[in-house]
Design a protein around this motif. Structure first.
Motif, PDB file in Angstrom:
ATOM      1  N   GLN A   1      52.523  42.711  37.792  1.00 50.37           N
ATOM      2  CA  GLN A   1      51.981  43.387  38.965  1.00 50.37           C
ATOM      3  C   GLN A   1      50.995  44.479  38.566  1.00 50.37           C
ATOM      4  O   GLN A   1      50.949  45.548  39.173  1.00 50.37           O
ATOM      5  CB  GLN A   1      53.116  43.951  39.814  1.00 50.37           C
ATOM      6  CG  GLN A   1      54.134  44.782  39.075  1.00 50.37           C
ATOM      7  CD  GLN A   1      55.410  45.009  39.879  1.00 50.37           C
ATOM      8  OE1 GLN A   1      56.420  44.401  39.604  1.00 50.37           O
ATOM      9  NE2 GLN A   1      55.364  45.905  40.844  1.00 50.37           N
TER      10      GLN A   1
ATOM     11  N   ASP B   1      47.903  44.671  39.023  1.00 49.26           N
ATOM     12  CA  ASP B   1      46.880  44.973  40.023  1.00 49.26           C
ATOM     13  C   ASP B   1      47.285  46.121  40.943  1.00 49.26           C
ATOM     14  O   ASP B   1      46.460  46.650  41.675  1.00 49.26           O
ATOM     15  CB  ASP B   1      46.569  43.733  40.854  1.00 49.26           C
ATOM     16  CG  ASP B   1      47.815  43.145  41.489  1.00 49.26           C
ATOM     17  OD1 ASP B   1      48.826  42.988  40.793  1.00 49.26           O
ATOM     18  OD2 ASP B   1      47.794  42.847  42.701  1.00 49.26           O
TER      19      ASP B   1
ATOM     20  N   SER C   1      45.732  35.400  46.217  1.00 51.23           N
ATOM     21  CA  SER C   1      45.694  36.754  45.668  1.00 51.23           C
ATOM     22  C   SER C   1      45.306  36.788  44.201  1.00 51.23           C
ATOM     23  O   SER C   1      45.005  37.860  43.673  1.00 51.23           O
ATOM     24  CB  SER C   1      47.067  37.418  45.824  1.00 51.23           C
ATOM     25  OG  SER C   1      48.056  36.689  45.122  1.00 51.23           O
TER      26      SER C   1
ATOM     27  N   SER D   1      43.236  39.790  42.551  1.00 56.44           N
ATOM     28  CA  SER D   1      44.016  40.608  41.621  1.00 56.44           C
ATOM     29  C   SER D   1      43.256  40.841  40.329  1.00 56.44           C
ATOM     30  O   SER D   1      43.256  41.951  39.788  1.00 56.44           O
ATOM     31  CB  SER D   1      45.360  39.931  41.324  1.00 56.44           C
ATOM     32  OG  SER D   1      46.153  39.841  42.476  1.00 56.44           O
TER      33      SER D   1
END
Length: 613
Positions: free
Chosen positions: A318, A320, A391, A395
């Motif tokens: 995660q 991003d 995404s 991202s």
């Protein structure tokens, strides 16, 4: 808070310094010594309920007046002994969550069981504990906390496990019922903000703050019980871990780091590694910012490599969501200010978790992770599933901006090797950088912080920079930047002048290769959310001063002076513009003598008859 009163007689214990006795017409015949305090008591009421005292009296010799009994290491000390003695005398005693554990351990020590007398103290305490104390949320928490002072006794008697089970069952049955929290009512039911170490956090789990009062060993066991129940959402578990870490992990910094491991650091390291082991596996259960704070603490506290690797993996999933300040992890060894290697590892995990189209080769260290592909490798469905992730592409664009911002910060470090800077810059796929302004700013910062770079090193530093993706402001700055390699300055001037000429309609017949370059730049540098639409959001310290910049002739005069020192140009750049004739150069810009001779090498000088006329 629930209380229990046992006995019917009032308190008739009297004390005088280190001697305590019971008011009675019968003279005492037993002396019991507990932790330096002597109790003048009577054999009959005590021996009728305490099997241990019966055995000790039978084994010790009788004196003329008093028989003396020693009770070393008595659990709970004199307070617990007095409660047991009062029960034997029928004196009223008051029990609550605060003293139920110590009294239960003391009764077990004295063997006040049903074997000696029916309805003895052990039986009554167990009934009160199970039916009253452990039925309440607050009392269960307090009881569990008090077991820490009697750890071995509480484990053997099952008090610790029963308290944990009672707490877990209440959370599992009402995971969102805020009214059960005793700390929630203190801070006001109208809000859910929790202040920890001066900063506010938000918790939807009413139980999180209450459990944060527990020590790490009891907290760990309680959280394991909650997670095994399978009814508490993972985000609430992550939220509870964040609250606990904020409360108990010390605020550490590079200045507070000790070369030798202290006792405090050992406890903090154990606490940190326990929290890491409790992290839920779901992606959205904890924020990336919290994970990076844990990694920063793990670096400073020198946590185990497995704990740091797990955090790096979780952060990469995660990445991003991170911000540049989150990535500024102090370096625990060496002369560098920040730990660039761990950020590289995090970026590797992020790039490897998925591929988003269009894919670009990842240079340097990432090349070893690429998989060979063939036309019939059977991975078409896998690629299509990856492409379906809406995404993934966005991202990588976010991470590209994040890495460029991180490069601007670490570029100030005079001890940062060029290889680490370039490897991190080249790790980002080409398509992920919508513009190169931040990358150019990072390169400029690194050049200023490392003035002793030679020509080869400066060219290596700038090889990732794409001049077609620079804004006008960045081009103006780069055109007068004497630290840049000459080929970069020439490219900047050419593309900026060509772009200006096309915009003004002065050139209507640019070569097809130049048109393609400009079209590609317009498409790549002006999407929604690009630099042109967000220029007002850039912080002042991230902008470049263009005050004092003059007309393009001032840029070219600077270039003319530098051409006298360096005449190298990138071969690819020569090939890209070799088809343009000299008349088009005249329309692009009026070059002074030396630059004009330089550009005459790049364009054919043979003119057509119409051009000569």
């Amino acid at each position: 808070m629930k209380f229990m009163k046992l006995g019917s007689r009032p308190d008739t214990f009297y004390s005088s310094e280190s001697i305590r006795s019971v008011s009675s017409e019968i003279s005492s015949d037993l002396v019991v010594q507990v932790n330096g305090t002597r109790y003048l008591l009577h054999k009959f009421p005590l021996l009728s309920k305490c099997l241990r005292l019966q055995r000790l009296c039978s084994e010790s010799p009788e004196c003329a007046q008093h028989q003396i009994i020693q009770l070393p290491d008595f659990p709970g000390g004199t307070d617990s002994f007095e409660l047991c003695a009062k029960f034997c005398y029928g004196i009223t005693i008051t029990l609550s969550a605060y003293n139920i554990v110590s009294t239960r351990c003391a009764a077990e020590y004295l063997q006040m069981t049903e074997e000696v007398e029916k309805g003895n103290l052990v039986y009554k305490l167990d009934v009160f504990l199970n039916s009253c104390i452990l039925n309440g949320w607050k009392d269960s928490i307090i009881t569990l906390q008090t077991t820490k002072s009697f750890q071995l006794w509480s484990e053997d008697l099952g008090i610790t496990s029963r308290s944990i089970e009672a707490i877990a069952s209440k959370v599992l049955s009402n995971p969102l019922k805020v009214s059960l929290s005793h700390s929630y009512s203190r801070r006001g039911r109208e809000r859910d903000d929790i202040s920890v170490n001066g900063s506010k956090t938000t918790s939807k789990g009413w139980w999180a703050e209450d459990l944060s009062e527990l020590g790490i060993d009891l907290y760990w066991r309680t959280m394991i019980a909650l997670k095994s129940g399978g009814k508490v959402p993972s985000n609430l578990v992550g939220d509870a871990l964040r609250i606990y870490a904020s409360k108990w992990l010390p605020i550490v910094s590079r200045n507070h780091e000790n070369e030798t491991t202290t006792s405090s650091n050992s406890k903090s390291r154990l606490l940190l590694e326990s929290i890491i082991s409790l992290l839920p596996t779901e992606r959205a259960s904890v924020s990336c910012s919290f994970l990076l704070k844990l990694l920063k603490a793990a670096t400073i506290l020198r946590a185990s490599s497995s704990s740091r690797s797990e955090l790096a993996r979780r952060i990469g999933i995660q990445l991003d969501e991170a911000t540049v300040p989150d990535l500024l992890i102090p370096c625990s060894s060496g002369d560098m200010t920040y730990d660039v290697e761990v950020v590289f590892t995090i970026l590797e995990h992020f790039m490897l978790q998925s591929q988003s189209p269009p894919t670009s080769p990842v240079k340097g260290r990432f090349e070893r992770h690429r998989r060979s592909r063939s036309a019939n490798n059977g991975d078409f469905e896998l690629q299509e599933s990856r492409r379906s992730s809406s995404s993934s592409h966005s991202s990588k664009i976010k991470v590209a901006k994040l890495v460029d911002g991180y490069l601007k910060e670490i570029g100030k470090d005079m001890n940062l090797p060029l290889s680490k800077f370039t490897a991190l810059a080249e790790a980002i796929p080409d398509f992920a950088r919508l513009d190169h302004d931040d990358l150019y700013r990072a390169i400029d910062i690194y050049l200023k912080s490392h003035p002793n770079l030679n020509k080869t090193e400066r060219k290596r530093l700038c090889r990732t920079l794409d001049c077609k993706k620079l804004s006008m402001e960045a081009c103006m700055h780069a055109a007068q930047n004497e630290l840049l390699p000459l080929r970069i300055v020439v490219q900047v001037l050419f593309f900026e002048q060509a772009r200006a000429a096309m915009a003004g309609g002065q050139l209507t017949d640019l070569p097809s290769n130049i048109k393609a370059l400009l079209a590609a730049q317009d498409d790549a540098s002006r999407p929604p959310g690009s630099l042109s639409t967000n220029r007002s959001m850039v912080q002042p310290e991230d902008q470049w001063s263009v005050s004092g910049f003059k007309s393009p002739s001032s840029n070219l005069s600077t270039l003319r002076m530098r051409l006298a020192e360096n005449d190298d140009l990138d071969e690819s750049f020569k090939d890209g513009i070799s088809k343009t004739n000299s008349s088009k150069v005249k329309q692009l810009c009026s070059l002074p003598a030396r630059p004009k001779r330089m550009f005459s090498k790049l364009w054919p000088t043979t003119r057509s008859a119409s051009e000569k006329s």
